[in-house]
Write a protein that holds these residues in place. Structure first.
Motif, mmCIF file in Angstrom:
data_model
loop_
_atom_site.group_PDB
_atom_site.id
_atom_site.type_symbol
_atom_site.label_atom_id
_atom_site.label_comp_id
_atom_site.label_asym_id
_atom_site.label_seq_id
_atom_site.Cartn_x
_atom_site.Cartn_y
_atom_site.Cartn_z
ATOM 1 N N SER A 89 -15.671 4.414 0.618
ATOM 2 C CA SER A 89 -14.591 4.970 1.419
ATOM 3 C C SER A 89 -13.918 3.788 2.120
ATOM 4 C CB SER A 89 -15.138 5.978 2.433
ATOM 5 O OG SER A 89 -16.085 5.356 3.280
ATOM 6 N N VAL A 90 -12.799 4.047 2.749
ATOM 7 C CA VAL A 90 -12.013 2.967 3.320
ATOM 8 C C VAL A 90 -11.671 3.304 4.767
ATOM 9 C CG1 VAL A 90 -9.882 1.656 3.080
ATOM 10 C CG2 VAL A 90 -11.038 2.499 1.053
ATOM 11 N N SER A 91 -11.862 2.346 5.672
ATOM 12 C CA SER A 91 -11.503 2.560 7.077
ATOM 13 C C SER A 91 -9.996 2.340 7.281
ATOM 14 C CB SER A 91 -12.288 1.604 7.974
ATOM 15 O OG SER A 91 -11.811 0.279 7.814
ATOM 16 N N ARG A 92 -9.479 2.890 8.367
ATOM 17 C CA ARG A 92 -8.053 2.718 8.678
ATOM 18 C C ARG A 92 -7.717 1.255 8.933
ATOM 19 N NH1 ARG A 92 -6.853 7.064 13.152
ATOM 20 N NH2 ARG A 92 -8.946 7.827 12.839
ATOM 21 N N ARG A 151 -2.313 -8.359 5.023
ATOM 22 C CA ARG A 151 -2.809 -9.584 4.397
ATOM 23 C C ARG A 151 -2.582 -9.665 2.892
ATOM 24 N NH1 ARG A 151 -8.481 -9.141 7.625
ATOM 25 N NH2 ARG A 151 -7.712 -9.829 9.653
ATOM 26 N N LEU A 152 -2.538 -8.530 2.224
ATOM 27 C CA LEU A 152 -2.439 -8.529 0.768
ATOM 28 C C LEU A 152 -1.094 -8.035 0.258
ATOM 29 C CD1 LEU A 152 -5.977 -7.086 -0.109
ATOM 30 C CD2 LEU A 152 -5.312 -9.489 0.178
ATOM 31 N N GLY A 153 -0.256 -7.511 1.161
ATOM 32 C CA GLY A 153 1.060 -7.053 0.758
ATOM 33 C C GLY A 153 1.066 -5.712 0.046
ATOM 34 N N LEU A 154 0.013 -4.923 0.225
ATOM 35 C CA LEU A 154 -0.039 -3.595 -0.379
ATOM 36 C C LEU A 154 0.690 -2.596 0.512
ATOM 37 C CD1 LEU A 154 -3.830 -3.573 -1.366
ATOM 38 C CD2 LEU A 154 -1.888 -4.006 -2.875
ATOM 39 N N THR A 155 1.046 -1.447 -0.046
ATOM 40 C CA THR A 155 1.647 -0.388 0.769
ATOM 41 C C THR A 155 0.529 0.499 1.314
ATOM 42 O OG1 THR A 155 1.844 1.175 -1.059
ATOM 43 C CG2 THR A 155 3.696 -0.354 -0.716
ATOM 44 N N ASN A 156 0.853 1.319 2.302
ATOM 45 C CA ASN A 156 -0.140 2.242 2.864
ATOM 46 C C ASN A 156 -0.684 3.196 1.809
ATOM 47 O OD1 ASN A 156 -0.378 1.439 5.563
ATOM 48 N ND2 ASN A 156 1.539 2.456 6.086
ATOM 49 N N VAL A 157 0.129 3.549 0.832
ATOM 50 C CA VAL A 157 -0.295 4.470 -0.223
ATOM 51 C C VAL A 157 -1.213 3.757 -1.225
ATOM 52 C CG1 VAL A 157 0.542 5.917 -2.122
ATOM 53 C CG2 VAL A 157 1.796 5.857 0.039
ATOM 54 N N GLN A 158 -0.887 2.526 -1.573
ATOM 55 C CA GLN A 158 -1.666 1.764 -2.553
ATOM 56 C C GLN A 158 -3.010 1.292 -2.008
ATOM 57 O OE1 GLN A 158 1.088 -1.460 -3.036
ATOM 58 N NE2 GLN A 158 1.674 -0.785 -5.116
ATOM 59 N N ALA A 159 -3.048 0.934 -0.740
ATOM 60 C CA ALA A 159 -4.199 0.246 -0.158
ATOM 61 C C ALA A 159 -5.536 0.967 -0.344
ATOM 62 C CB ALA A 159 -3.946 -0.053 1.315
ATOM 63 N N PRO A 160 -5.682 2.266 -0.029
ATOM 64 C CA PRO A 160 -7.011 2.880 -0.165
ATOM 65 C C PRO A 160 -7.581 2.801 -1.584
ATOM 66 C CG PRO A 160 -5.574 4.290 1.137
ATOM 67 C CD PRO A 160 -4.722 3.193 0.578
ATOM 68 N N ASN A 161 -6.775 3.138 -2.582
ATOM 69 C CA ASN A 161 -7.263 3.081 -3.960
ATOM 70 C C ASN A 161 -7.542 1.655 -4.402
ATOM 71 O OD1 ASN A 161 -7.208 5.849 -4.275
ATOM 72 N ND2 ASN A 161 -5.095 5.851 -5.010
ATOM 73 N N ALA A 162 -6.673 0.719 -3.996
ATOM 74 C CA ALA A 162 -6.875 -0.685 -4.359
ATOM 75 C C ALA A 162 -8.159 -1.223 -3.738
ATOM 76 C CB ALA A 162 -5.678 -1.517 -3.917
ATOM 77 N N LEU A 163 -8.418 -0.891 -2.477
ATOM 78 C CA LEU A 163 -9.636 -1.376 -1.811
ATOM 79 C C LEU A 163 -10.895 -0.823 -2.473
ATOM 80 C CD1 LEU A 163 -8.521 -1.267 1.915
ATOM 81 C CD2 LEU A 163 -8.849 -3.282 0.484
#
Length: 180
Positions: free
Chosen positions: A5-8, A17-29
């Motif tokens: 799971s991913v924390s806020r 830091r990585l230039g991801l969007t809020n939508v992309q970040a959880p799945n990418a992490l």
């Protein structure tokens, strides 16, 4: 495969830091966590945490014991950000990291060479026993088959050991690439 799971905070840091969007970040992490390798443990007042590196994606993750991704950095974050460290400290850190990785790689390579040698010695013994089995009498064949079974079990274990060491050496070599 572990469930993550991913924390806020991790999402916020991934965006910054990585230039991801809020939508992309959880799945990418989660994807980064699944492809990561353990680096070291962190002692924390809030429970056990560990640092993991995903060398393919060049990210470093802090993951809690329960599988929550707590933070994310580019793998060489401290070395990239001039405001974090002075040039002398950055170069010193880079050199000491490089030397440590080289020492670990060399130690792992030595262990792999020893495992490789033991594997081939056992393989040679197996081949000799199989040759002896061709001309062995019934009584001798039983003893040779017993010895052969033991050697085959040893050889399987040695093969697994050398494969694990080869994988570890490869991971260390990949970790060393940014410092060369």
């Amino acid at each position: 495969m572990n469930k993550y799971s991913v924390s806020r905070l991790a999402v916020k840091n991934a965006v910054a830091r990585l230039g991801l969007t809020n939508v992309q970040a959880p799945n990418a992490l989660i994807k980064y966590a699944q492809g990561s390798s353990f680096v070291w443990s962190l002692e924390s007042t809030s429970g056990n945490q560990a640092v993991y590196d995903n060398y393919n994606e060049r990210v470093r993750l802090v993951i809690a014991e329960n599988g929550t991704v707590l933070d994310v950095f580019p793998i060489d974050f401290a070395l990239q950000t001039p405001s974090n460290l002075s040039e002398d400290v950055r170069q010193s850190l880079k050199e000491s990291t490089k030397e440590t990785l080289i020492a670990k790689r060399d130690e792992t390579h030595r262990k792999w060479c020893e495992a490789e040698l033991a594997f081939h010695e056992t393989s040679y013994e197996i081949a000799k026993l199989r040759l002896e089995l061709i001309d062995a009498s019934t009584g001798e064949a039983a003893a040779l088959n017993s010895r052969l079974a033991d050697l085959c079990a040893d050889n399987k274990r040695l093969h697994e050991d050398r494969s694990a060491l080869r994988k570890e050496r490869t991971e260390l070599e990949r970790a060393l690439v940014p410092y060369i």
